[in-house]
Design an enzyme around this catalytic site. Structure first.
Site, PDB file in Angstrom:
ATOM      1  CG  PHE A  79      51.582  45.924  39.916  1.00  9.53           C
ATOM      2  CD1 PHE A  79      51.007  46.678  38.896  1.00  9.53           C
ATOM      3  CD2 PHE A  79      52.526  44.967  39.572  1.00  9.53           C
ATOM      4  CE1 PHE A  79      51.366  46.482  37.561  1.00  9.53           C
ATOM      5  CE2 PHE A  79      52.898  44.763  38.238  1.00  9.53           C
ATOM      6  CZ  PHE A  79      52.318  45.522  37.237  1.00  9.53           C
ATOM      7  CG  ASP A  89      50.936  39.229  43.674  1.00 12.57           C
ATOM      8  OD1 ASP A  89      52.079  38.737  43.656  1.00 12.57           O
ATOM      9  OD2 ASP A  89      50.532  40.037  42.820  1.00 12.57           O
ATOM     10  CE  LYS A 113      58.238  41.282  40.459  1.00 14.30           C
ATOM     11  NZ  LYS A 113      58.829  42.242  39.548  1.00 14.30           N
TER      12      LYS A 113
HETATM   13  N1  PLP Z   1      52.427  40.893  41.176  1.00 14.07           N
HETATM   14  C1  PLP Z   1      53.381  41.608  41.779  1.00 14.07           C
HETATM   15  C2  PLP Z   1      53.314  41.824  43.254  1.00 14.07           C
HETATM   16  C3  PLP Z   1      54.434  42.147  41.037  1.00 14.07           C
HETATM   17  O1  PLP Z   1      55.379  42.872  41.653  1.00 14.07           O
HETATM   18  C4  PLP Z   1      54.482  41.912  39.644  1.00 14.07           C
HETATM   19  C5  PLP Z   1      55.550  42.496  38.815  1.00 14.07           C
HETATM   20  O2  PLP Z   1      56.187  43.471  39.174  1.00 14.07           O
HETATM   21  C6  PLP Z   1      53.468  41.148  39.053  1.00 14.07           C
HETATM   22  C7  PLP Z   1      52.458  40.653  39.856  1.00 14.07           C
HETATM   23  C8  PLP Z   1      53.483  40.859  37.588  1.00 14.07           C
HETATM   24  O3  PLP Z   1      54.528  40.002  37.267  1.00 14.07           O
HETATM   25  P1  PLP Z   1      55.078  39.926  35.767  1.00 14.07           P
HETATM   26  O4  PLP Z   1      55.576  41.271  35.397  1.00 14.07           O
HETATM   27  O5  PLP Z   1      56.132  38.863  35.822  1.00 14.07           O
HETATM   28  O6  PLP Z   1      53.930  39.511  34.905  1.00 14.07           O
END
Ligand code: PLP
Length: 392
Positions: free
Chosen positions: A124, A209, A239
């Site tokens: 994700f 990520d 986050k």
């Molecule tokens: N990447 C990862 C691993 C995530 O857990 C998240 C959000 O849960 C995102 C990207 C996307 O971040 P945002 O919701 O701040 O755009």
């Protein structure tokens, strides 16, 4: 828009690992806004940073110098592989910047054909068109037009498929060292190392990520630090970086970011003084060795206790996985129902792919609170067992 399936629950205030409803009912928060309020709700140091900055200056455009932005970038580069940083307001935007940085690197090297981004099942990376294409999850892509060219998905952890897929049009590999939404799946050490090696051999950029698994969540500042010799070229953070204030960052080596020249990218809000004040305060806490030691201690306790629950409730708990305080519990009963059973115990936990629930508590969770969480999880397991028996 009706895009969320919300629990019928609202909170009025929070403190540490507790959330309180308007009528004063307390909940133990083991989801922390999905790994966001890593330093606990209304952390006094973050509150003070917001207050102080709010009275001085909220926002100026990136056409001016922003000294705290430079300071936070310096801090992030001091503690990581990176040389440069771009600040955003969310994780998705940090991913967007990472993808653009990777493609532009090859373009600047005279290889505009190197544009494929290789991602993995169960990943994700956010919800923009590029981010959903990078993760490739069909349920997030459906209805949003054709799948974009230039994005390839491979089975999670399949190095043979990866070796086969990397070729003259590959720009980058993107991976979460510990998958979050996918159900707290940790990439094996040997796989991360092999990926780094493959990238070195082929001039492919490695993007991590670490939006969910980074910033002390696993008991090291970055999750990839558990593996020696597996540093990325580019990394997305968000986050915990703002502890609840929207702050994200894309970190890169100078070489990886060589194409990101004046005018090639930008953001109105990204890196503004208010966000940077909070980010600086959060980084000061997140980089403390004693915090990391605490995370490892509490995580060790959870691992031990959760394996006990798995032994006692094999009809409910199938597997316990993850790293540090990014914990996944794979269930035999539906995870949505289990989250409700936990809420009935006044415990908040997150869902996850592969029929998991996730524990993502504040990193400041005390051992006593962890004990309480285990008791509540035991209550949830009993309720799940009773419900499954009644349905049989
Ligand atoms: N990447 C990862 C691993 C995530 O857990 C998240 C959000 O849960 C995102 C990207 C996307 O971040 P945002 O919701 O701040 O755009």
């Amino acid at each position: 828009m009706g895009v969320y399936s919300r629990a019928p629950l609202a909170f009025e205030r929070g403190e540490g690992a507790r959330l309180y409803t308007a009528d004063g009912e307390a909940y133990l928060d083991c989801l922390a806004g999905i790994a966001v309020t890593a330093l606990g709700h209304t952390n006094p140091k973050l509150v003070q940073a917001v207050k102080d900055q709010a009275e001085k200056l909220w926002h100026v455009s990136n056409i001016f110098m922003i000294p705290d932005q430079q300071k936070l970038a310096d801090r992030l580069t001091q503690v990581s592989f990176a040389d440069v940083v771009f600040f955003t307001n969310s994780g998705t935007e940090a991913i967007e910047c990472a993808i653009k940085t990777a493609r532009k690197h090859h373009w600047a090297n005279g290889h505009p054909e190197r544009l494929d981004i290789i991602g993995f099942d169960g990943s994700f990376h956010g919800r923009s068109i590029a981010a959903v294409n990078a993760s490739g999850n069909p349920s997030y892509l459906e209805g949003f037009g054709p799948k974009l060219p230039g994005f390839i998905q491979l089975p999670f952890g399949d190095m043979d498929a990866l070796r086969e897929a990397v070729g003259p049009t590959t720009a980058a590999i993107i991976i979460e060292p510990v998958q979050g939404e996918g159900g707290a799946r940790s990439v094996p050490e040997a796989t991360l190392k092999a990926m780094r090696q493959l990238c070195d051999e082929t001039g492919t950029l490695l993007i991590y990520d670490e939006i969910q698994c980074g910033l002390a969540r696993t008991g090291k500042l970055f999750a990839h630090e558990w593996v020696e010799g597996a540093e990325p070229d580019i990394m997305a953070l968000a986050k915990a970086l703002g502890g609840g204030f929207p702050v994200g960052a894309c970190l890169a080596t100078a070489e990886a970011a060589k194409g990101m020249t004046v005018g090639s990218h930008g953001s109105t809000y990204g890196g503004n003084p208010l966000a940077m004040a909070v980010g600086l305060a959060a980084m000061e806490e997140l980089t403390k060795p004693e915090l990391m030691a605490h995370v490892r201690e509490v995580a060790g306790y959870f691992t031990q206790q959760l394996s006990g629950l798995r032994d006692r409730f094999p009809d409910v708990v199938v597997d316990v996985r993850g790293k540090g305080l990014l914990i996944g519990i794979k269930l035999a009963t539906p995870n949505r129902e289990f989250m409700q059973h936990a809420r009935d115990q006044h415990l908040l936990i997150a869902g996850g792919g592969d029929n998991c629930v996730r524990l993502l508590p504040p990193l400041t969770l005390t051992l006593a609170e962890a004990r309480e969480a285990i008791e509540k999880l035991e209550g949830a397991c009993e309720a799940a067992r009773a419900r499954a028996k009644a349905a049989a």
